[in-house]
Design an enzyme around this catalytic site. Structure first.
Site, PDB file in Angstrom:
ATOM      1  N   CYS A 162       0.797  -1.231   0.000  1.00 13.39           N
ATOM      2  CA  CYS A 162       0.000   0.000   0.000  1.00 13.39           C
ATOM      3  C   CYS A 162       0.828   1.278   0.000  1.00 13.39           C
ATOM      4  O   CYS A 162       0.294   2.364  -0.172  1.00 13.39           O
ATOM      5  CB  CYS A 162      -0.928   0.022   1.209  1.00 13.39           C
ATOM      6  SG  CYS A 162      -1.640  -1.592   1.581  1.00 13.39           S
ATOM      7  N   HIS A 295      -3.454   7.854   5.784  1.00 16.21           N
ATOM      8  CA  HIS A 295      -3.554   6.559   5.111  1.00 16.21           C
ATOM      9  C   HIS A 295      -5.031   6.157   5.115  1.00 16.21           C
ATOM     10  O   HIS A 295      -5.552   5.721   4.099  1.00 16.21           O
ATOM     11  CB  HIS A 295      -2.689   5.522   5.815  1.00 16.21           C
ATOM     12  CG  HIS A 295      -2.661   4.186   5.149  1.00 16.21           C
ATOM     13  ND1 HIS A 295      -2.257   4.019   3.837  1.00 16.21           N
ATOM     14  CD2 HIS A 295      -2.975   2.943   5.585  1.00 16.21           C
ATOM     15  CE1 HIS A 295      -2.330   2.732   3.512  1.00 16.21           C
ATOM     16  NE2 HIS A 295      -2.774   2.053   4.539  1.00 16.21           N
ATOM     17  N   GLU A 306      -3.579   4.905  13.376  1.00 15.91           N
ATOM     18  CA  GLU A 306      -3.048   6.122  12.773  1.00 15.91           C
ATOM     19  C   GLU A 306      -3.272   7.319  13.695  1.00 15.91           C
ATOM     20  O   GLU A 306      -2.389   8.175  13.837  1.00 15.91           O
ATOM     21  CB  GLU A 306      -3.697   6.352  11.401  1.00 15.91           C
ATOM     22  CG  GLU A 306      -3.087   7.503  10.629  1.00 15.91           C
ATOM     23  CD  GLU A 306      -3.428   7.470   9.141  1.00 15.91           C
ATOM     24  OE1 GLU A 306      -4.328   6.699   8.725  1.00 15.91           O
ATOM     25  OE2 GLU A 306      -2.781   8.215   8.389  1.00 15.91           O
ATOM     26  N   LYS A 327      -9.054   8.194   0.431  1.00 14.54           N
ATOM     27  CA  LYS A 327      -9.614   6.873   0.134  1.00 14.54           C
ATOM     28  C   LYS A 327     -11.133   6.868   0.252  1.00 14.54           C
ATOM     29  O   LYS A 327     -11.800   6.025  -0.346  1.00 14.54           O
ATOM     30  CB  LYS A 327      -8.995   5.809   1.049  1.00 14.54           C
ATOM     31  CG  LYS A 327      -7.498   5.573   0.749  1.00 14.54           C
ATOM     32  CD  LYS A 327      -6.904   4.471   1.599  1.00 14.54           C
ATOM     33  CE  LYS A 327      -5.465   4.136   1.200  1.00 14.54           C
ATOM     34  NZ  LYS A 327      -4.482   5.135   1.669  1.00 14.54           N
ATOM     35  N   HIS A 332      -9.060   2.469  -1.944  1.00 16.28           N
ATOM     36  CA  HIS A 332      -7.655   2.167  -1.715  1.00 16.28           C
ATOM     37  C   HIS A 332      -7.055   1.735  -3.036  1.00 16.28           C
ATOM     38  O   HIS A 332      -7.353   0.633  -3.528  1.00 16.28           O
ATOM     39  CB  HIS A 332      -7.514   1.049  -0.682  1.00 16.28           C
ATOM     40  CG  HIS A 332      -6.133   0.863  -0.166  1.00 16.28           C
ATOM     41  ND1 HIS A 332      -5.011   1.345  -0.807  1.00 16.28           N
ATOM     42  CD2 HIS A 332      -5.673   0.260   0.947  1.00 16.28           C
ATOM     43  CE1 HIS A 332      -3.943   1.045  -0.118  1.00 16.28           C
ATOM     44  NE2 HIS A 332      -4.302   0.369   0.962  1.00 16.28           N
ATOM     45  N   PHE A 391       0.697  -3.100   3.932  1.00 21.19           N
ATOM     46  CA  PHE A 391       0.696  -4.502   4.348  1.00 21.19           C
ATOM     47  C   PHE A 391       2.097  -4.917   4.733  1.00 21.19           C
ATOM     48  O   PHE A 391       3.057  -4.575   4.046  1.00 21.19           O
ATOM     49  CB  PHE A 391       0.356  -5.344   3.109  1.00 21.19           C
ATOM     50  CG  PHE A 391      -0.973  -6.009   3.143  1.00 21.19           C
ATOM     51  CD1 PHE A 391      -1.229  -7.062   2.290  1.00 21.19           C
ATOM     52  CD2 PHE A 391      -1.970  -5.589   3.997  1.00 21.19           C
ATOM     53  CE1 PHE A 391      -2.456  -7.680   2.288  1.00 21.19           C
ATOM     54  CE2 PHE A 391      -3.200  -6.197   4.007  1.00 21.19           C
ATOM     55  CZ  PHE A 391      -3.440  -7.260   3.142  1.00 21.19           C
TER      56      PHE A 391
END
Lengths: 749, 89
Positions: A162, A295, A306, A327, A332, A391
């Site tokens: 990601c 993110h 986060e 996102k 994503h 990931f």
């Protein structure tokens, strides 16, 4: 040395809320939702039927047909974004030819090839169109971009799940900061495909409806597709040609959590560390930051993690820090996300607004941030961050600021000396090759050792064979390095792999199509990403330094070593494991031979993993390490993909040895005679074959021993180091792939 | 305990070892009542997903997400009981 500041002077974007930059910006301002019913494939049986699909994508309207020949959907997204970025930057032709191209991705050509892969898994004689073979590797997009726009500078492909797009931008900045290039096209591209949809569905990570980042009732992420390319440039160069930069890329950091292959470190400590390092690289304090592009995947675990990380770095002020997740609008976009979101951040900075988090209406109290909802909020944004937490725990943060601010510490070039202090491999061929043993003949080496027995059963259980190979090679390198277990946490890893777990991807697809989405294996999916071996190795060994997976077909290993050396040279890391891993694959062999890409001669592909320990010289000496060789120079050169490699190799060698060099040997991965001859011709002082010295250089090809697998560049490096250590004379390495040549000059300690 | 119950539990233990790649674990050494998660086997949320998929594939029984799933996954006994209580339609 003059300061080198990095700015962004061009942006191109393709997303579900705008297939061009202007429309994308308007959508950001308006808070336009972009997560809708998927039309690209049947989503029956998946946990969600929606995604940020680029509806009605017509690359043919934006690009000439020749540029789209043999491209995948991912390639096409990248090409359209690249075209827009180049136009936006208004670079001249000469500057364009010299550009570096760095692209991040995760799916590559999978969207176009996945059904073929499933069929191929069932029946080896299945016909697969040549175009799909050529466009399948992750490195395809960078090659297609270079080809379409006549770009001949250094080229690299990055996969860190990601955070790929963000790391691509960071790598381009690194090339500029170290003076390798003046400008680069950097970003990411990723198209929707069944494989990733099924994978995230199996992980129960998808919201059945459009995702709701930071919302109390969020239920998971929405996938998306798209591309963004940034024209990243040396500030002086930009000013000199009258460009008007969007912003300066003041700093960035990339770290690994070494925690879990899918779940983030819930305390936020890993992400907080990346945030802190990025701010330090940028030379700004938390209170300078006006906006954070999060993110913000909307998963149960990411969002509060986060928020905790931001609270740790920003203190109580984090609860009012303007923040949004793109996102919520585009989904994503995986390998493109870091770049698409950087583009959003830059447009927000230029436009003086903070985009909203679409899908957010009732913020989760566990995520106390300055959420913007509904429509964008007008606000001057001078300094901003863009977060990407991938990931496997790959955390990357980009820091942007106005070009007229004081120079960041990162602008001051550093040129530190890099040495090789240990190596590890499986199979371990370096000694045999360096000693001049005859190649064994046959179809290339196989790993015959019991990989499971070489690793701790519980800690290694999730890995597939490719990840085990990489982890064992890393283990051998670490053990040989003499670095104590307790001192390994800051060590990082740069790993090259061209095809990844190809056969297992085919098996996953076959199972998906025959058994349905409900029976896709959640534990298998994370292993199918090209970033998995590096992720697993970092988790197993507790390595939390910079973590990158790179791809460049046959030059993957060479690229990994070169990138690692540049990281240490520039001061971004003190110690990095660098190498490559590639697994034998019946399917890859079938496809390559059909595509006529089977290489010269009857040499089989083989497999193996090799890793070297690269270290900053002062540190190595201080800890009493045995220095095997010193890196005297690195060359990364590009050319058009179908062009003659001899001049590209020559260009790489000239970068690595600008003053010529009397080398004992040229160790290479199996390059053609014309290519090695061109390389050697550059080594004589004053150039030309007549200078005499290079005629004495031994030519050592590893291919006869290793096979043609794409990780053999790491074996090249190991053999060269071995020769330097023995003969106490310089050795040159050379690795080539279509449109790429990478050279490294190794000197005696 | 009937033979059927015993063999179901054994089968589940073998499935756990196989699906989760617990190469160093002998299925018969997994205790019926030992906690599957947060216990000695070192299983995590990714394992839970894999196990749920494998149980459904083998027995045709879907294990729900969230709290319902947690009850079923408490132990091998709990899992076996859940499978028995929810026969394949």
């Amino acid at each position: 040395m003059t300061a080198r500041r990095v700015v962004v002077s061009g942006i191109g974007v393709v997303s579900s809320v705008g297939a061009d930059r202007t429309t994308f910006e308007r959508s950001l301002r308006d808070g336009l939702p972009g997560i809708r019913r998927v039309t690209l494939f049947d989503t029956t049986g998946y946990r969600s039927a929606v995604a940020g699909e680029v509806a009605d994508f017509r690359p043919g309207d934006r690009l000439p047909a020749a540029a789209l020949r043999e491209t995948s959907r991912t390639d096409a997204l990248g090409l359209v974004a690249a075209a827009e970025a180049l136009e936006d930057a208004a670079l001249g032709d000469a500057d364009r030819a010299d550009l570096a191209v760095v692209v991040g991705g995760t799916t590559g050509g999978m969207p176009d090839a996945e059904l073929d892969l499933a069929a191929l898994h069932r029946d080896r004689s299945t016909e697969v169109p040549l175009s799909r073979i050529r466009s399948h590797p992750l490195s395809s997009t960078a090659d297609r971009v270079a080809e379409a726009f006549g770009i001949q500078g250094p080229r690299a492909t990055v996969c860190t799940a990601c955070s790929s797009g963000a790391n691509a931008v960071g790598m381009a900045a690194r090339l500029i900061r170290t003076g390798r290039v003046r400008a680069a096209l950097a970003g990411g591209a990723d198209a929707l495909c069944r494989l990733t949809f099924a994978g995230f569905s199996a992980l129960a990570a998808l919201d059945p409806e459009a995702c709701r980042p930071f919302d109390r009732s969020r239920r998971g992420l929405s996938l998306g597709e798209g591309a963004a390319m940034l024209l990243v440039e040396d500030l002086e160069h930009a000013i000199g040609r009258g460009a008007r930069p969007y912003a300066e890329l003041r700093g960035f950091a990339n770290t690994a959590e070494a925690h879990h292959i899918t779940n983030p470190l819930e305390s936020g400590a890993g992400a907080a560390r990346a945030l802190g390092l990025a701010l330090a690289d940028a030379g700004i304090a938390p209170h300078d930051v006006d906006y954070v592009n999060a993110h913000g995947t909307a998963t149960e675990l990411n969002d509060p993690m986060e928020a905790l990380a931001l609270a740790e770095v920003f203190g109580p002020g984090s609860s009012t820090l303007p923040c949004s997740s793109t996102k919520g609008q585009v989904g994503h976009t995986l390998g493109a996300a870091g770049a698409v979101e950087a583009a959003a951040t830059l447009l927000a900075m230029r436009g003086g607004f903070v985009p909203p988090t679409v899908g957010l209406s009732d913020p989760d109290p566990a995520c106390p941030l300055g959420h913007v909802m509904g429509r964008a909020k007008d606000l001057p944004v001078r300094f901003a961050l863009s977060n990407s937490f991938g990931f496997g725990g790959n955390d990357t943060v980009l820091v942007f600021g106005p070009p007229d601010a004081d120079p960041p510490p990162s602008a001051t070039p550093r040129r530190r000396s890099v040495v090789v202090t240990a190596r590890g491999a499986i199979p371990d061929l370096a000694n045999a090759i360096a000693s001049g043993d005859a190649p064994p003949g046959g179809s290339g080496t196989r790993v015959t050792e019991d990989l499971r027995a070489l690793l701790h059963p519980a800690r290694g259980r999730r890995m597939d064979r490719l990840s085990r190979m990489a982890t064992v090679a890393a283990k051998r390198a670490l053990d040989a390095s003499g670095i104590a277990q307790g001192d390994r946490s800051t060590v990082g890893l740069v790993l090259g792999t061209a095809w990844g777990s190809f056969d297992r991807s085919a098996a996953f697809m076959d199972r998906l199509l025959t058994r349905g989405p409900r029976f896709a294996e959640p534990a298998e999916f994370p292993n199918l990403l090209a970033s998995a071996p590096a992720g697993h190795a970092s988790i197993y060994h507790g390595l939390t330094g910079p973590n990158l997976s790179v791809a460049a077909l046959d030059a993957s290993g060479d690229l990994a070593v070169a990138v690692a050396a540049l990281e240490i040279e520039a001061g971004a890391a003190d110690l990095l494991l660098a190498g490559a891993a590639e697994e034998t694959s019946e399917l890859v062999e079938v496809l390559l031979s059909r595509a006529g890409l089977g290489g010269n001669g009857a040499q089989g592909r083989g497999e193996g993993a090799a890793i070297a320990v690269l270290e900053e010289e002062g540190r190595a000496v201080a800890r009493g390490a045995r220095v095997e060789a010193r890196i005297g120079g690195i060359g990364i050169a590009g050319g058009l993909p179908d062009a003659d490699l001899a001049p590209v190799a020559a260009a790489a060698v000239r970068q690595a040895c600008p003053d010529g060099c009397d080398v004992a040997a040229l160790v290479h991965s199996g390059a053609a005679d014309s290519v090695t001859a061109a390389a050697l011709a550059c080594l004589g002082k004053g150039g030309g074959a007549g200078s005499g010295c290079c005629g004495k250089a031994k030519l050592v090809s590893v291919e006869g021993h290793t096979g043609r697998h794409e990780a053999r560049g790491a074996v090249v490096f190991s053999v060269a180091t071995n020769v330097v250590a023995r003969e106490r004379r310089p050795v040159l390495t050379l690795g080539v792939a279509p449109g790429t040549a990478i050279a490294c000059l190794l000197l005696p300690a | 305990m009937t033979d059927e119950t015993a063999s179901l539990r054994q089968e589940i233990k073998e499935l756990i070892v196989r699906e989760l790649d617990l190469a160093d674990v002998d299925p018969s050494e997994i205790e019926d009542d030992a906690p599957l998660f947060g216990g000695g086997l070192g299983l995590d949320s990714l394992d839970a997903l894999q196990l749920a998929m494998a149980i459904e594939e083998r027995f045709g029984v879907a294990i729900p997400d969230g709290d319902g799933g947690r009850v079923a996954f408490a132990s091998v006994r709990a899992l076996a009981d859940y499978v028995t209580a929810h026969p394949k339609e």
